[in-house]
Each structure stands twice: as C-alpha cells, then as structure tokens.
Design a protein around this motif. Sequence first.
Motif, PDB file in Angstrom:
ATOM      1  N   PRO A 159       1.051  -1.522  -0.287  1.00 32.52           N
ATOM      2  CA  PRO A 159       0.173  -0.247   0.214  1.00 32.52           C
ATOM      3  C   PRO A 159       1.035   1.049   0.118  1.00 32.52           C
ATOM      4  O   PRO A 159       1.644   1.754   0.332  1.00 32.52           O
ATOM      5  N   TYR A 160       0.284   1.962  -0.059  1.00 27.62           N
ATOM      6  CA  TYR A 160       1.044   3.741  -0.435  1.00 27.62           C
ATOM      7  C   TYR A 160       1.041   3.954   1.120  1.00 27.62           C
ATOM      8  O   TYR A 160      -0.009   3.259   2.409  1.00 27.62           O
ATOM      9  N   LYS A 164      -5.495   5.591   0.898  1.00 29.11           N
ATOM     10  CA  LYS A 164      -5.781   5.544  -0.109  1.00 29.11           C
ATOM     11  C   LYS A 164      -6.297   6.582  -0.952  1.00 29.11           C
ATOM     12  O   LYS A 164      -7.522   6.533  -0.418  1.00 29.11           O
ATOM     13  N   PRO A 165      -5.915   7.016  -2.072  1.00 27.98           N
ATOM     14  CA  PRO A 165      -6.917   8.162  -2.417  1.00 27.98           C
ATOM     15  C   PRO A 165      -7.839   7.628  -3.789  1.00 27.98           C
ATOM     16  O   PRO A 165      -8.291   6.694  -3.683  1.00 27.98           O
ATOM     17  N   TYR A 166      -8.932   8.254  -3.351  1.00 25.27           N
ATOM     18  CA  TYR A 166      -9.953   7.884  -4.160  1.00 25.27           C
ATOM     19  C   TYR A 166      -9.798   7.893  -5.848  1.00 25.27           C
ATOM     20  O   TYR A 166     -10.895   7.274  -6.557  1.00 25.27           O
ATOM     21  N   LYS A 167      -9.068   8.821  -6.296  1.00 24.44           N
ATOM     22  CA  LYS A 167      -8.665   9.181  -7.343  1.00 24.44           C
ATOM     23  C   LYS A 167      -7.542   9.815  -7.408  1.00 24.44           C
ATOM     24  O   LYS A 167      -7.085  10.713  -7.107  1.00 24.44           O
ATOM     25  N   LEU A 230      -5.316  11.835  -5.368  1.00 24.43           N
ATOM     26  CA  LEU A 230      -4.037  12.421  -5.835  1.00 24.43           C
ATOM     27  C   LEU A 230      -3.755  13.079  -6.584  1.00 24.43           C
ATOM     28  O   LEU A 230      -3.821  12.381  -8.226  1.00 24.43           O
ATOM     29  N   LEU A 231      -3.140  14.217  -6.440  1.00 17.50           N
ATOM     30  CA  LEU A 231      -2.159  15.337  -7.615  1.00 17.50           C
ATOM     31  C   LEU A 231      -1.390  14.539  -7.885  1.00 17.50           C
ATOM     32  O   LEU A 231       0.142  14.714  -7.392  1.00 17.50           O
ATOM     33  N   ARG A 232      -0.808  14.196  -8.869  1.00 18.51           N
ATOM     34  CA  ARG A 232       0.514  13.625  -9.641  1.00 18.51           C
ATOM     35  C   ARG A 232       1.441  15.050 -10.809  1.00 18.51           C
ATOM     36  O   ARG A 232       0.665  15.071 -11.004  1.00 18.51           O
ATOM     37  N   LEU A 233       1.906  15.929  -9.441  1.00 21.34           N
ATOM     38  CA  LEU A 233       1.985  17.459 -10.247  1.00 21.34           C
ATOM     39  C   LEU A 233       3.586  17.168 -10.930  1.00 21.34           C
ATOM     40  O   LEU A 233       4.817  16.626 -10.417  1.00 21.34           O
ATOM     41  N   ILE A 234       3.815  17.700 -11.832  1.00 19.53           N
ATOM     42  CA  ILE A 234       5.061  17.283 -13.376  1.00 19.53           C
ATOM     43  C   ILE A 234       5.560  18.296 -13.166  1.00 19.53           C
ATOM     44  O   ILE A 234       4.230  19.264 -14.299  1.00 19.53           O
ATOM     45  N   ASN A 235       6.621  19.354 -13.200  1.00 18.09           N
ATOM     46  CA  ASN A 235       7.130  20.704 -13.856  1.00 18.09           C
ATOM     47  C   ASN A 235       7.896  19.991 -15.223  1.00 18.09           C
ATOM     48  O   ASN A 235       9.302  19.814 -15.026  1.00 18.09           O
ATOM     49  N   ALA A 236       6.739  19.898 -16.629  1.00 21.94           N
ATOM     50  CA  ALA A 236       7.531  19.637 -17.600  1.00 21.94           C
ATOM     51  C   ALA A 236       8.234  21.368 -18.098  1.00 21.94           C
ATOM     52  O   ALA A 236       8.390  20.858 -19.749  1.00 21.94           O
ATOM     53  N   ALA A 237       8.039  22.585 -17.337  1.00 23.18           N
ATOM     54  CA  ALA A 237       8.202  23.773 -18.095  1.00 23.18           C
ATOM     55  C   ALA A 237       9.964  24.040 -18.349  1.00 23.18           C
ATOM     56  O   ALA A 237      10.470  23.397 -17.904  1.00 23.18           O
ATOM     57  N   LEU A 238       9.936  24.611 -19.855  1.00 26.93           N
ATOM     58  CA  LEU A 238      10.825  24.268 -19.843  1.00 26.93           C
ATOM     59  C   LEU A 238      12.350  25.645 -19.185  1.00 26.93           C
ATOM     60  O   LEU A 238      12.999  24.609 -18.980  1.00 26.93           O
ATOM     61  N   ASN A 239      11.489  26.510 -18.775  1.00 27.15           N
ATOM     62  CA  ASN A 239      12.655  27.481 -18.159  1.00 27.15           C
ATOM     63  C   ASN A 239      12.044  28.138 -16.719  1.00 27.15           C
ATOM     64  O   ASN A 239      12.521  29.311 -16.550  1.00 27.15           O
ATOM     65  N   ASP A 240      11.190  27.977 -16.180  1.00 23.57           N
ATOM     66  CA  ASP A 240      10.354  28.798 -14.576  1.00 23.57           C
ATOM     67  C   ASP A 240      10.066  27.780 -14.265  1.00 23.57           C
ATOM     68  O   ASP A 240       9.290  26.224 -14.131  1.00 23.57           O
ATOM     69  N   GLU A 241      10.408  27.425 -13.503  1.00 20.38           N
ATOM     70  CA  GLU A 241      10.486  27.253 -11.722  1.00 20.38           C
ATOM     71  C   GLU A 241       8.764  27.645 -11.757  1.00 20.38           C
ATOM     72  O   GLU A 241       8.224  28.768 -11.576  1.00 20.38           O
ATOM     73  N   LEU A 242       7.320  27.293 -10.597  1.00 16.49           N
ATOM     74  CA  LEU A 242       6.825  27.803 -10.167  1.00 16.49           C
ATOM     75  C   LEU A 242       5.944  27.231  -9.041  1.00 16.49           C
ATOM     76  O   LEU A 242       6.192  26.573  -8.525  1.00 16.49           O
ATOM     77  N   THR A 283     -11.263  17.163  -0.730  1.00 19.35           N
ATOM     78  CA  THR A 283     -12.075  18.773  -0.946  1.00 19.35           C
ATOM     79  C   THR A 283     -13.052  18.329  -0.210  1.00 19.35           C
ATOM     80  O   THR A 283     -12.842  17.661   1.226  1.00 19.35           O
ATOM     81  N   LEU A 284     -13.904  19.893  -0.396  1.00 14.03           N
ATOM     82  CA  LEU A 284     -14.560  19.987   0.990  1.00 14.03           C
ATOM     83  C   LEU A 284     -15.681  18.758   1.563  1.00 14.03           C
ATOM     84  O   LEU A 284     -15.913  18.314   0.295  1.00 14.03           O
ATOM     85  N   SER A 285     -15.696  18.606   2.638  1.00 16.59           N
ATOM     86  CA  SER A 285     -16.907  18.130   3.195  1.00 16.59           C
ATOM     87  C   SER A 285     -17.910  17.739   2.688  1.00 16.59           C
ATOM     88  O   SER A 285     -18.647  17.024   2.953  1.00 16.59           O
TER      89      SER A 285
END
Length: 587
Positions: A159-160, A164-167, A230-242, A283-285
């Motif tokens: 398991p994580y 476990k996330p809903y989605k 579960l949001l899988r965040l990826i920074n694929a930008a060329l030149n900028d931190e976000l 998310t909000l209850s």
Amino acid sequence: MGAAIAVSSASFVASIILLLCCMLELPLLSSASLTRHYKFDIKLKNVTRLCHSRSLITVNGKFPGPKIVAREGDRVIVKVVNHISNNVTIHWHGIRQIQTGWYDGPAYITQCPIQTGQSYVYNFTIVGQRGTLFWHAHISWLRATLYGPLVILPKIGVPYPFAKPYKEVPIIFGEWFNADPETVIAQALKSGAGPNVSDAYTINGFPGPLYNCSANDTFKLKVKAGKTYLLRLINAALNDELFFSIANHSLTIVEVDAIYVKPFTTKTLLITPGQTTNVLLHTLSSTPSPSSLFLIAARPYATGLGTFDNTTTSALLQYHPNNLSTPQPPTNHTSTLLFKPILPSLNDTAFASNFSSRLRSLASPQFPAVVPRSVDKKFFFTVGLGTNPCPKNQTCQGPNGTKFAASVNNVSFSLPASSALLQAHFFGKTKGVYTTDFPVNPLFPFNYTGTPPNNTFVSNGTKVVVLPFNASVELVLQDTSIQGIESHPLHLHGFNFFVVGTGFGNYNPSKDPAKFNLVDPVERNTVGVPAGGWVAIRFFADNPGVWFMHCHLEVHTSWGLRMAWVVQDGLLPSQKLLPPPSDLPKC
C-alpha cells in the motif's frame, strides 16, 4: 499392495498441489513483475492555442504525450520511431537505469540521436522506485512539446504509506510558444542574447481562462465532496520554476521525485522544472453551490535579471452536485462565483526556502533514508552565468556586446559530435571525445555571492569527473552573482541524492557541515540551488556508466551549464555496465 497404495497416495497429494496451484495462479501472476510495451511515433500535429496554430512535434499525435504506467519491478520497453526531420532522443527522467545507461536518453551523452526514419528501443527495469516521474525529449528544446507522465505504482499488495486516494490525476505543467521553440533557441545562440520567452504556461496542455482567446482551452478537474484525490504534479516547463495553489483548498505533500516524504500540509507549493510532487487534495466536506468554481493556478518564481514569462496558467476545480455523476453548469439565473488563490510574489525566495526546508524523507523501516555518513570524494562546484567573446565580424547582443554563456566551475560544457560519451567510455576510445580533468574545485576562487569579478568569460570544453564504483560523494553546488544571482534546478541523471544542507551566501566548509541533516534529508533527483546560496548533496556512486548533470532551465543547459560523471564498473557482474544494444543509434 502396499506399493500401489503409496503410488495412489502420492498421486492424490500431487493432485491436491496442482489444484492449489491452479487456484493460486491468478494472484501469483498478478503480483509478479510484468514487461510493459509501448510505441512512440514521433510525428507532427497541428495544435491551436491562444488563437495561434502551429505544427507541434508530438508522440502519437498527443500533446502532452501519452502516460506510461508501470509497477515497481516492471520492465518497460518503448520503441521510438522518428517520423520528423529533427533528431530525437527520449529521457526517462528520474529512472535510475541500473546497468542500463544506454537507455537514459540525453543526446551525445548516453546515445547519439535517433535520426529521421530510424527507431530505437528503450529497454529498462524499474528498480526500487515508486511514485511520479516523467519522460521528455533530451535534445535541443524539443521537450517543449515532447513530454508526458511516467507513473510507477507500488508492487501488488504494497500500500501507499498514506490513505488510499479516491482517484489519481496527473497535472503536468508546460510552456506554450506561438513561435517554434527550435527557432527561438537557434536565434538566441546565434545572437548571444537571451531567448524570447514563452507566450503562456499550460496545465495538461491548456493555458486556461486568464489568457486572451483561451477560455475554451481550460483543463477542468471534476471532484466529489468529502473525497481525497492524489494529484501527480510534474513541472515539464522549459525555463521556469512555478508556484502552485488551488483556491480554498489545502494540499498535503506526500512524495517528491518518486520518493515518499513525511507528509505536511500547505496552501502553496514550489516545483522546479524536472521535479515531481505528489499531493493529497482533500475536497470540501459538503458540496458547494453549483455556481462555485475554484481556480487552480501556477505562476513563475523568478530570481534572475533576465526577462521571463510573467503570466499565470490556470485550470478549474468543479464539484459534482450531490447524486449527480457530472457537474451541472450554472443556470441563466445563477452568477458564477470564481474563487482565486493567493500566490507568493514572483521573487519570494523566503517562501521558496521555507517550503524546501519542510521536505524530509520518510526514513521509516520500510522506506529508509540510506544517507552516506562518511565521504570518499568531496567536490565544490560553482554554477551560474558568464559570457563568451563575440566572434570576429559579428555583432552580439549579450552583456557588453558578448554572448551569454553558463558554466560549472567556469567550464561551459561542449557536447561531443563524433561519439556519445558512454560509447567512448565503454569501448575505451575517449581520445578526442572527452578529457578527465574537470576541476573538482573552482580554479579561481572569488566572493561568489558578492561583487562579481571583472572577467566574466568562461572556458569551454568536454570534461568529466571519474568516480570509482560505490564511492560516497559529497557535492556542494554554489550559486554565483556573475550576471546576477539566480536559482538553478540541478538534475543528476542515474542517481537519487540526499539534500543534506543548504544556505545563503558563500558556503563555509569549516562551519556549515556541522548543520547537515544526516538523519532524514529529502531524497531527490532535481534540486534547486538557492539564488545567492548553496546546497549540499550526498550520494553513492553505485551505478556504472556516464551520467549527465545539468541545470533544468533549458536555456542554461543550452548555454553550457552542464557536465558529466563517469562511474567505473565494480567487481561483480551486477556492478558492471551491460554491453550496448545492437540498435544503438550512430552519430
């Protein structure tokens, strides 16, 4: 008679064992490692954003590219076929490539590029990793459109280390250029000036409603109340931190660069190009009004003196009404309520530092932090900008009529042309390809974060550092004030490393090591060198081959802020680089 009974009993036992095996076969097979096959056709596709249409380089006609999904321990085979006029390579960012450096992907480092009409089969096994990574092109600026998620699930039954996330939802950041990015960088390298900046940032390929002519080009995240995503965040930008935030919602950080971390909650996070971050969105209850929309937003963290894309990309978070499977649009009688997040100021280095300092390895019995306690090899590298002289009979638009350059220890790295570094290393034909005299310390020390020296010229060469197998390494990366202090996200191929220390100003080797965290430092493959500061990392050189290290701001890589490590073979077969594949592209 007794012998017959014995045979009959043995047959009965065998039948029972066979029956049990048949009953258990499906679970046993499902928990075993698999080989997952993918095919990437590199081809052009017309795409319109911001009312501008242009022909994009894509994988299978998708922008962003297709998601690769595997489990820890799986073997991944990807056949890449090049149908365009550009040379291409693909890098599996963050995959350690144990003994399989031939499939790492950076052009002229581990392979020559895949030429028009040619193909190459990438073949690697995911060892000891789980979480979110990504793949992208690794030649020139092709990764502006050639990128996609790489999701590594835990082994079956594991398991994580969180609920476990809903989605699960990938969120990948990019940059949109109305012009061809290859033309943008080619013009910049010719003139010596900084390149034109992008026209928009994107979330899953869409700029969002804050840009002109972009209201319909908006990613929408549709959620249910009282759930965990579960949001899988990826920074694929060329030149900028976000900076990233979601209005009226908190985010719990649970993983970075495919390594679990001690969870903590924040309204806003920072993610540099090359980094990934998994967050839990609670998310909000109770379901808000159907007219309520929550803005998902990202905008740059900018520390340098140069121009940058000072815009904000956004998406929309929308709730499903109770008992309905899809969100309902507001009626004509209902005005939409749009909630917006508050993001840090563009140069908020204090926030960046505080956020990074909260990241800690899980350091649990199941997921230990194996930090090198003693060090065999110590290195001190300065990173930053500089200049090259303007060629004769040419007008240059860099500082004081020069050309912009970038370097590590004042060496601006030149890519070889006749052979990839790994081929030269493996076959012992390094003469004329690279030298092994990369400086382990700056050749000309100065006040790195103070008044810069008058001479800003860099040296140019193809130099590497050679490491014995399994040496413990400590590397201090020091930002410099030449052409202005600036944050640099440094990515090391082939390894994860531990961020044991960081600070502002000049690194002090007699005082700063006493403050190193050797218990639960965050483990990463890409780390931001603070603007006007330093970061110390440690790792074991336990992966034989040639490994690229570079700034993940693509413009800085193009200017030469890059170098390579050569890790020698160990004594055991499992500690040696495997021979190259038969279809390895030729230069």
